[in-house]
Design a protein around this motif. Structure first.
Motif, short mmCIF file in Angstrom:
data_model
loop_
_atom_site.label_atom_id
_atom_site.label_comp_id
_atom_site.label_asym_id
_atom_site.label_seq_id
_atom_site.Cartn_x
_atom_site.Cartn_y
_atom_site.Cartn_z
N LYS A 24 90.31 124.89 10.37
CA LYS A 24 91.54 124.87 11.17
C LYS A 24 91.46 123.79 12.24
N LEU A 25 90.30 123.69 12.88
CA LEU A 25 90.11 122.67 13.92
C LEU A 25 90.25 121.28 13.33
N GLU A 26 89.67 121.05 12.16
CA GLU A 26 89.78 119.74 11.51
C GLU A 26 91.23 119.41 11.16
N SER A 27 91.99 120.41 10.70
CA SER A 27 93.39 120.15 10.35
C SER A 27 94.22 119.86 11.60
N ILE A 28 93.87 120.50 12.71
CA ILE A 28 94.56 120.23 13.98
C ILE A 28 94.28 118.81 14.43
N VAL A 29 93.03 118.39 14.33
CA VAL A 29 92.67 117.02 14.72
C VAL A 29 93.42 116.02 13.85
N ASP A 30 93.47 116.27 12.53
CA ASP A 30 94.21 115.37 11.63
C ASP A 30 95.68 115.28 12.02
N ALA A 31 96.28 116.44 12.32
CA ALA A 31 97.70 116.46 12.70
C ALA A 31 97.92 115.70 14.01
N MET A 32 97.01 115.87 14.96
CA MET A 32 97.15 115.19 16.25
C MET A 32 96.96 113.69 16.10
N GLU A 33 96.06 113.29 15.23
CA GLU A 33 95.79 111.86 15.04
C GLU A 33 96.90 111.17 14.26
N SER A 34 97.72 111.93 13.55
CA SER A 34 98.78 111.32 12.75
C SER A 34 99.82 110.62 13.61
N GLY A 35 99.98 111.08 14.84
CA GLY A 35 100.95 110.47 15.74
C GLY A 35 102.38 110.90 15.47
N ASP A 36 102.57 111.87 14.57
CA ASP A 36 103.92 112.30 14.20
C ASP A 36 104.40 113.52 14.97
N LEU A 37 103.57 114.07 15.86
CA LEU A 37 103.94 115.29 16.57
C LEU A 37 104.66 114.98 17.87
N PRO A 38 105.71 115.74 18.17
CA PRO A 38 106.33 115.60 19.49
C PRO A 38 105.37 116.13 20.56
N LEU A 39 105.62 115.76 21.79
CA LEU A 39 104.72 116.09 22.88
C LEU A 39 104.44 117.58 22.99
N GLU A 40 105.47 118.41 22.91
CA GLU A 40 105.27 119.86 23.04
C GLU A 40 104.38 120.40 21.93
N ALA A 41 104.60 119.95 20.70
CA ALA A 41 103.76 120.39 19.57
C ALA A 41 102.35 119.87 19.74
N LEU A 42 102.20 118.66 20.25
CA LEU A 42 100.88 118.08 20.49
C LEU A 42 100.10 118.91 21.50
N LEU A 43 100.76 119.30 22.58
CA LEU A 43 100.11 120.14 23.59
C LEU A 43 99.72 121.50 23.02
N SER A 44 100.59 122.08 22.22
CA SER A 44 100.30 123.37 21.60
C SER A 44 99.08 123.26 20.67
N LYS A 45 99.04 122.19 19.88
CA LYS A 45 97.89 121.96 18.98
C LYS A 45 96.62 121.75 19.79
N PHE A 46 96.73 121.03 20.90
CA PHE A 46 95.57 120.79 21.75
C PHE A 46 95.01 122.10 22.28
N GLU A 47 95.91 122.98 22.75
CA GLU A 47 95.47 124.28 23.27
C GLU A 47 94.79 125.10 22.17
N GLU A 48 95.39 125.13 20.99
CA GLU A 48 94.81 125.88 19.88
C GLU A 48 93.45 125.28 19.48
N GLY A 49 93.38 123.97 19.45
CA GLY A 49 92.13 123.29 19.11
C GLY A 49 91.04 123.57 20.12
#
Length: 96
Positions: A24-49
């Motif tokens: 799950k952590l690896e998939s979150i990192v991949d999603a964050m690195e894609s650059g396709d997430l809006p800021l709110e989703a990015l922050l949510s992913k960061f917290e989960e990660g």
């Protein structure tokens, strides 16, 4: 996030197998690195990660302690022997 929900999340992470938490952590990192997430989703992913990373670190520390407790001396006595922190370069985990 409400405190009760944070506590429930922490409890569910404790029961999550290490390998699943790491995936799950690896998939979150991949999603964050894609650059396709809006800021709110990015922050949510960061917290989960961050929560997943802490859970993984805790599980690794617990496993290390169990290994130390299970090591036996040559005479058959169980001894607490710390693992070496000075791993050679080949033994170092690779993070990409």
């Amino acid at each position: 996030m409400p405190k009760a929900l944070k506590t429930a999340d922490a409890a569910s992470l404790e029961n999550l197998p290490f390998e699943e938490a790491l995936k799950k952590l690896e998939s979150i990192v991949d999603a964050m690195e894609s650059g396709d997430l809006p800021l709110e989703a990015l922050l949510s992913k960061f917290e989960e990660g961050t929560r997943l990373a802490k859970a993984c670190q805790t599980k690794l520390a617990d496993a290390e302690l169990k290994i130390q407790k299970l090591e036996k001396s040559s005479s058959g006595e169980t001894t607490l022997t710390p693992l070496s922190n000075d791993l050679s370069e080949e033994e170092q985990p690779k993070y990409e």
